[in-house]
Design a protein around this motif. Structure first.
Motif, short mmCIF file in Angstrom:
data_model
loop_
_atom_site.label_atom_id
_atom_site.label_comp_id
_atom_site.label_asym_id
_atom_site.label_seq_id
_atom_site.Cartn_x
_atom_site.Cartn_y
_atom_site.Cartn_z
N HIS A 189 0.10 14.29 26.58
CA HIS A 189 1.42 15.18 26.80
C HIS A 189 1.37 15.64 25.30
O HIS A 189 2.25 16.27 24.76
CB HIS A 189 2.39 14.83 27.15
N GLU B 265 9.91 7.77 30.95
CA GLU B 265 9.13 8.55 31.33
C GLU B 265 9.04 9.30 31.85
O GLU B 265 9.13 10.90 31.20
CB GLU B 265 8.58 8.06 32.86
N SER C 267 6.89 12.26 28.90
CA SER C 267 5.81 13.62 29.42
C SER C 267 6.40 14.88 29.69
O SER C 267 6.33 15.60 30.04
CB SER C 267 6.26 13.07 31.17
#
Length: 459
Positions: free
Chosen positions: A202, A331, A335
């Motif tokens: 990302h 997370e 992300s």
């Protein structure tokens, strides 16, 4: 320059030293050890001087085939990732062994602080074991290898040093009489370590950190001087209560996060497999700002459950903050490139910003409405900022609902923007003990100081 595993002797900041000539063992025999040790007399004296100035980092030196002595030092780009003394010494031994085998060096000396106490115990001293001596590992290409020690004792405003094991009194006096050259760089070879960084799919940079802690947050909550003498039992009792009073507010695999609320302040506790990992304060705020994520400094020493997050607020201003929700929102941070954040602060120092302060040393005059923040001179890598801000609102707040820990929740404007009034305006808690003035706080007044930025993803 940061030194690996830099620590100071607790309770001693004196650089006053003297050498105890009377404590040196009387031995008139020529020491075989001294034929090697004497090559490094300057570094022995230098290491003693470093100790006198509060620097306990390990050092080394080696002998080139020409006989030239080269100083050898491990350092790091910043203090976010450090090696232990044991790791540094292990790395030095490995490197020098390879050089001895390749015959690119003739000998070496490694210096560190140990628990040696007129015995054979050369165990490395650390934060939990008070150092008692300097241990010196000596080795050369002719098969000679030993560890000598130089004992020392702290006395009143200084310390005495000596004797040195395995050498005569006369030989040790030669060490003490060495004159160091002022201005000389004694560490011609430096190994500069960089923290491990990777970029994920990302585009977010993840940096490995092992030197972060939340202890200073509590100094902000309770007052720096007060927290230094405060019994840890107070916090431990509340940590235990947090884990038993209510069910966890979040659970991810074996990680459980608990919280005790106290009006605008809260205690958040992280446990993994029912073992305490961390406990830190949290501030309730409704201020939300879009933040573009750029880098995450993960704290590997707490199982990557805590982190400092770097980003850009409103696509304009740079910020870094301690993520109070990283244990269960990891997370999401890894992300997403943009998140809506709740930002708040803990003020470490608060003072009034006067009109006289609006004129800089070069004669530049700042606007009366000028607001700013910038990375702090200390702890900037952990999200600390110096600031000049405008007070927008005041609310009394007591940490743990206890008047002994009274303070204020302040809404402070950090950036002026003609189009958006609260462009960067956040809630911050200040304990009265950390305020440098006794006048009443008034809305509209200018304040200055240092704060720790906190953040969490807004649900």
């Amino acid at each position: 320059m940061g030194i690996f595993d830099f620590f100071k002797r607790k309770g001693d900041t004196s650089s006053n030293q003297h050498f105890d000539k009377h404590s040196v063992k009387k031995n008139t025999e020529t020491s075989i050890v001294y034929t090697v040790a004497s090559k490094y007399n300057e570094y022995t004296k230098l290491f003693v001087n470093m100790m006198a100035n509060g620097n306990y980092a390990p050092i080394a030196a080696y002998e080139k085939p020409t006989g030239e002595i080269i100083g050898y030092l491990y350092s790091t780009e910043d203090m976010s990732y450090t090696l232990s003394v044991d790791e540094v010494i292990t790395a030095m031994k490995k490197e020098f062994a390879e050089r001895l085998n390749a015959e690119t060096i003739k000998s070496y000396a490694i210096y560190y602080h140990s628990l040696f106490n007129n015995d054979d115990n050369h165990t490395i001293a650390d934060d939990h074991n008070e150092p008692k001596a300097i241990s010196i590992i000596l080795k050369n290409t002719e098969g000679f290898e030993t560890i000598v020690a130089v004992s020392y004792r702290f006395e009143n405003e200084g310390f005495s040093v000596g004797p040195m094991t395995q050498v005569s009194a006369k030989e040790f006096q030669e060490v003490l009489q060495v004159e160091l050259i002022e201005g000389k760089d004694y560490f011609q070879e430096r190994i500069i370590s960089k923290p491990k960084t990777v970029e994920n799919e990302h585009g977010i940079i993840i940096k490995t950190v092992n030197n972060g802690h939340v202890g200073d947050f509590w100094s902000g909550i309770f007052g720096f001087e007060y927290f230094q003498t405060m019994s840890p039992d107070f916090l431990y009792q509340y940590m235990a209560l947090a884990q038993t009073k209510n069910p966890p507010i979040q659970k991810v695999d074996t990680v459980e996060v608990y919280q005790l609320d106290f009006d605008r302040l809260a205690l958040r506790v992280i446990c993994e497999e029912q073992r305490l990992v961390s406990a830190f304060p949290r501030i309730e705020t409704h201020t939300k700002i879009d933040v573009a994520l750029k880098q995450i400094d993960e704290w590997e020493h707490v199982q990557n459950l805590e982190a400092i997050v770097h980003g850009g607020g409103r696509d304009t201003f740079a910020i870094r903050f301690y993520a109070t929700d990283y244990a269960f929102n990891r997370e999401k941070y890894l992300s997403n490139t943009k998140v809506n954040m709740k930002l708040s602060g803990i003020i470490y120092v608060l003072d009034k910003h006067t009109e006289d302060s609006n004129t800089l040393e070069d004669g530049t005059t700042l606007s009366p409405d000028f607001c700013m923040y910038m990375p702090g001179q200390e702890w900037s890598e952990f999200g600390c900022f110096d600031f000049i801000g405008k007070l927008e609102s005041i609310e009394e707040a007591n940490a743990f609902d206890n008047e002994a820990h009274s303070g204020y929740m302040l809404k402070i404007k950090l950036i002026n923007n003609e189009e958006i009034a609260d462009f960067f305006t956040i809630d911050m808690f200040v304990n009265k003990k950390n305020m440098r003035f006794t006048d009443d706080l008034e809305v509209g007044m200018k304040l200055t100081g240092m704060f720790q930025l906190l953040g969490e993803i807004a649900d």
